[in-house]
Design a protein around this motif. Sequence first.
Motif, PDB file in Angstrom:
ATOM      1  N   THR A  34       5.076   3.902   2.082  1.00  0.00           N
ATOM      2  CA  THR A  34       4.626   2.546   1.790  1.00  0.00           C
ATOM      3  C   THR A  34       4.413   1.821   3.112  1.00  0.00           C
ATOM      4  O   THR A  34       5.180   1.991   4.057  1.00  0.00           O
TER       5      THR A  34
ATOM      6  N   GLU B 101      -3.950  10.199  -0.805  1.00  0.00           N
ATOM      7  CA  GLU B 101      -4.430   9.378  -1.915  1.00  0.00           C
ATOM      8  C   GLU B 101      -3.648   8.074  -1.840  1.00  0.00           C
ATOM      9  O   GLU B 101      -2.461   8.091  -1.514  1.00  0.00           O
ATOM     10  N   ALA B 102      -4.289   6.951  -2.118  1.00  0.00           N
ATOM     11  CA  ALA B 102      -3.614   5.668  -1.953  1.00  0.00           C
ATOM     12  C   ALA B 102      -3.666   4.831  -3.224  1.00  0.00           C
ATOM     13  O   ALA B 102      -4.583   4.955  -4.037  1.00  0.00           O
ATOM     14  N   THR B 103      -2.666   3.985  -3.367  1.00  0.00           N
ATOM     15  CA  THR B 103      -2.596   3.002  -4.445  1.00  0.00           C
ATOM     16  C   THR B 103      -1.713   1.868  -3.941  1.00  0.00           C
ATOM     17  O   THR B 103      -1.368   1.814  -2.759  1.00  0.00           O
ATOM     18  N   ILE B 104      -1.335   0.958  -4.824  1.00  0.00           N
ATOM     19  CA  ILE B 104      -0.457  -0.156  -4.461  1.00  0.00           C
ATOM     20  C   ILE B 104       0.721  -0.166  -5.428  1.00  0.00           C
ATOM     21  O   ILE B 104       0.544   0.025  -6.638  1.00  0.00           O
ATOM     22  N   THR B 105       1.922  -0.370  -4.907  1.00  0.00           N
ATOM     23  CA  THR B 105       3.089  -0.469  -5.784  1.00  0.00           C
ATOM     24  C   THR B 105       3.000  -1.763  -6.579  1.00  0.00           C
ATOM     25  O   THR B 105       2.393  -2.748  -6.150  1.00  0.00           O
ATOM     26  N   ASP B 106       3.645  -1.763  -7.743  1.00  0.00           N
ATOM     27  CA  ASP B 106       3.683  -2.970  -8.557  1.00  0.00           C
ATOM     28  C   ASP B 106       4.793  -3.899  -8.048  1.00  0.00           C
ATOM     29  O   ASP B 106       5.436  -3.624  -7.039  1.00  0.00           O
TER      30      ASP B 106
ATOM     31  N   VAL C  61       0.865  -1.179   0.000  1.00  0.00           N
ATOM     32  CA  VAL C  61       0.000   0.000   0.000  1.00  0.00           C
ATOM     33  C   VAL C  61       0.900   1.226   0.000  1.00  0.00           C
ATOM     34  O   VAL C  61       1.858   1.314   0.769  1.00  0.00           O
ATOM     35  N   THR C  62       0.598   2.171  -0.886  1.00  0.00           N
ATOM     36  CA  THR C  62       1.374   3.405  -0.986  1.00  0.00           C
ATOM     37  C   THR C  62       0.426   4.585  -0.797  1.00  0.00           C
ATOM     38  O   THR C  62      -0.580   4.693  -1.484  1.00  0.00           O
TER      39      THR C  62
ATOM     40  N   ALA D 285       4.917   3.065  -8.303  1.00  0.00           N
ATOM     41  CA  ALA D 285       3.518   3.498  -8.238  1.00  0.00           C
ATOM     42  C   ALA D 285       3.432   4.881  -8.870  1.00  0.00           C
ATOM     43  O   ALA D 285       4.426   5.596  -8.966  1.00  0.00           O
ATOM     44  N   SER D 286       2.234   5.261  -9.308  1.00  0.00           N
ATOM     45  CA  SER D 286       2.080   6.584  -9.902  1.00  0.00           C
ATOM     46  C   SER D 286       0.795   7.243  -9.415  1.00  0.00           C
ATOM     47  O   SER D 286      -0.166   6.578  -9.040  1.00  0.00           O
ATOM     48  N   PHE D 287       0.826   8.567  -9.420  1.00  0.00           N
ATOM     49  CA  PHE D 287      -0.308   9.389  -9.041  1.00  0.00           C
ATOM     50  C   PHE D 287      -0.397  10.534 -10.036  1.00  0.00           C
ATOM     51  O   PHE D 287       0.613  10.961 -10.598  1.00  0.00           O
TER      52      PHE D 287
END
Length: 139
Positions: A118, A88-93, A58-59, A98-100
Amino acid sequence: MLSKLLCAALLCAPAFAQTYTVTPFGVRCGGTLHGQVVNTPLGAGLRLRVAHASPNTVTVLVLGSLAAVPQPLPGTNCMLLVDPRGTEATITDGRGNASFGLRLPSTVPFTVHLQAATIDFNRRGRAVETTNGLQVDGF
Protein backbone atom coordinates in the motif's frame (compact mmCIF):
# COMPACT_ATOMS: atom_id res chain seq x y z
CA MET A 1 -23.86 -52.02 -19.10
CA LEU A 2 -22.90 -49.93 -16.05
CA SER A 3 -19.34 -51.25 -16.11
CA LYS A 4 -19.01 -50.28 -19.80
CA LEU A 5 -20.23 -46.73 -19.03
CA LEU A 6 -17.85 -46.46 -16.08
CA CYS A 7 -14.98 -47.70 -18.23
CA ALA A 8 -15.83 -45.18 -20.96
CA ALA A 9 -16.03 -42.37 -18.40
CA LEU A 10 -12.65 -43.28 -16.94
CA LEU A 11 -11.04 -43.37 -20.39
CA CYS A 12 -12.43 -39.92 -21.18
CA ALA A 13 -11.35 -38.43 -17.86
CA PRO A 14 -8.03 -36.61 -17.67
CA ALA A 15 -5.06 -38.67 -16.53
CA PHE A 16 -4.57 -36.37 -13.52
CA ALA A 17 -6.38 -33.58 -11.79
CA GLN A 18 -4.70 -30.21 -11.37
CA THR A 19 -4.01 -29.27 -7.79
CA TYR A 20 -3.17 -25.83 -6.48
CA THR A 21 -1.80 -24.84 -3.08
CA VAL A 22 -1.52 -21.41 -1.49
CA THR A 23 1.13 -21.04 1.22
CA PRO A 24 1.77 -17.80 3.15
CA PHE A 25 5.37 -16.74 3.81
CA GLY A 26 7.28 -13.81 5.24
CA VAL A 27 6.45 -11.16 7.78
CA ARG A 28 3.83 -8.54 7.13
CA CYS A 29 4.54 -4.86 7.61
CA GLY A 30 1.03 -3.50 7.25
CA GLY A 31 -1.96 -5.50 6.02
CA THR A 32 -2.37 -9.23 5.50
CA LEU A 33 -2.69 -11.00 2.13
CA HIS A 34 -5.07 -13.98 1.98
CA GLY A 35 -5.57 -16.27 -1.02
CA GLN A 36 -8.14 -18.89 -1.98
CA VAL A 37 -8.38 -21.11 -5.05
CA VAL A 38 -11.87 -20.99 -6.59
CA ASN A 39 -13.58 -22.64 -9.54
CA THR A 40 -14.88 -20.25 -12.20
CA PRO A 41 -16.63 -20.84 -15.53
CA LEU A 42 -13.24 -20.15 -17.19
CA GLY A 43 -11.31 -22.60 -15.00
CA ALA A 44 -9.44 -22.31 -11.72
CA GLY A 45 -8.95 -18.85 -10.29
CA LEU A 46 -7.31 -17.22 -7.34
CA ARG A 47 -9.29 -14.89 -5.08
CA LEU A 48 -6.96 -12.56 -3.18
CA ARG A 49 -7.88 -10.29 -0.30
CA VAL A 50 -5.84 -7.62 1.44
CA ALA A 51 -7.10 -6.98 4.96
CA HIS A 52 -6.18 -4.53 7.72
CA ALA A 53 -4.09 -2.30 5.46
CA SER A 54 -4.12 1.50 5.44
CA PRO A 55 -7.57 2.76 4.39
CA ASN A 56 -8.18 4.56 1.10
CA THR A 57 -4.68 3.98 -0.29
CA VAL A 58 -3.28 2.75 -3.57
CA THR A 59 -2.67 -0.99 -3.31
CA VAL A 60 -0.32 -2.75 -5.72
CA LEU A 61 -0.31 -6.54 -6.09
CA VAL A 62 3.15 -7.74 -7.12
CA LEU A 63 3.53 -11.05 -9.01
CA GLY A 64 6.83 -12.75 -9.66
CA SER A 65 9.40 -15.03 -8.13
CA LEU A 66 10.76 -15.05 -4.61
CA ALA A 67 13.41 -12.35 -4.30
CA ALA A 68 16.89 -13.74 -3.68
CA VAL A 69 17.36 -10.94 -1.16
CA PRO A 70 14.34 -9.04 0.26
CA GLN A 71 14.46 -5.42 -0.89
CA PRO A 72 13.96 -2.62 1.66
CA LEU A 73 11.44 -0.03 0.55
CA PRO A 74 12.44 3.64 0.77
CA GLY A 75 11.37 5.54 3.88
CA THR A 76 10.08 2.44 5.69
CA ASN A 77 11.16 -0.71 7.51
CA CYS A 78 9.03 -2.83 5.16
CA MET A 79 10.56 -5.33 2.73
CA LEU A 80 9.58 -6.37 -0.78
CA LEU A 81 9.82 -10.17 -0.75
CA VAL A 82 8.89 -10.74 -4.41
CA ASP A 83 10.99 -9.96 -7.49
CA PRO A 84 8.31 -8.17 -9.59
CA ARG A 85 7.39 -9.55 -13.01
CA GLY A 86 3.91 -8.02 -13.11
CA THR A 87 1.62 -5.77 -11.08
CA GLU A 88 -2.04 -4.95 -10.67
CA ALA A 89 -3.39 -1.97 -8.73
CA THR A 90 -6.54 -0.97 -6.89
CA ILE A 91 -7.47 1.17 -3.87
CA THR A 92 -8.29 -0.08 -0.38
CA ASP A 93 -11.70 0.78 1.01
CA GLY A 94 -12.33 2.79 4.18
CA ARG A 95 -11.58 -0.29 6.30
CA GLY A 96 -8.26 -1.05 4.61
CA ASN A 97 -9.54 -3.98 2.53
CA ALA A 98 -8.93 -4.65 -1.17
CA SER A 99 -9.45 -7.62 -3.47
CA PHE A 100 -7.93 -9.04 -6.62
CA GLY A 101 -8.87 -11.95 -8.87
CA LEU A 102 -6.52 -13.92 -11.10
CA ARG A 103 -6.95 -16.88 -13.42
CA LEU A 104 -4.64 -19.78 -12.68
CA PRO A 105 -2.81 -21.36 -15.61
CA SER A 106 -3.84 -24.85 -16.62
CA THR A 107 -0.24 -25.64 -17.60
CA VAL A 108 1.46 -27.29 -14.66
CA PRO A 109 3.78 -27.38 -12.81
CA PHE A 110 4.27 -23.73 -11.88
CA THR A 111 5.13 -21.59 -8.87
CA VAL A 112 4.38 -17.89 -8.49
CA HIS A 113 4.89 -15.54 -5.55
CA LEU A 114 2.58 -12.65 -4.65
CA GLN A 115 2.75 -9.72 -2.26
CA ALA A 116 0.76 -6.51 -1.89
CA ALA A 117 2.02 -3.04 -1.02
CA THR A 118 0.00 0.00 0.00
CA ILE A 119 1.24 3.46 -0.89
CA ASP A 120 -0.18 6.39 1.02
CA PHE A 121 0.59 9.93 -0.09
CA ASN A 122 -0.03 12.45 2.66
CA ARG A 123 1.23 15.79 3.96
CA ARG A 124 4.24 14.11 5.55
CA GLY A 125 5.27 12.41 2.33
CA ARG A 126 4.91 8.84 1.15
CA ALA A 127 4.24 5.86 3.39
CA VAL A 128 4.69 2.33 1.99
CA GLU A 129 3.62 -0.85 3.80
CA THR A 130 3.71 -4.45 2.61
CA THR A 131 1.73 -7.59 3.36
CA ASN A 132 3.03 -11.08 3.90
CA GLY A 133 3.68 -13.03 0.72
CA LEU A 134 1.83 -15.97 -0.81
CA GLN A 135 3.38 -18.82 -2.77
CA VAL A 136 1.00 -20.43 -5.26
CA ASP A 137 1.95 -23.83 -6.65
CA GLY A 138 0.21 -25.73 -9.41
CA PHE A 139 0.91 -29.40 -9.99
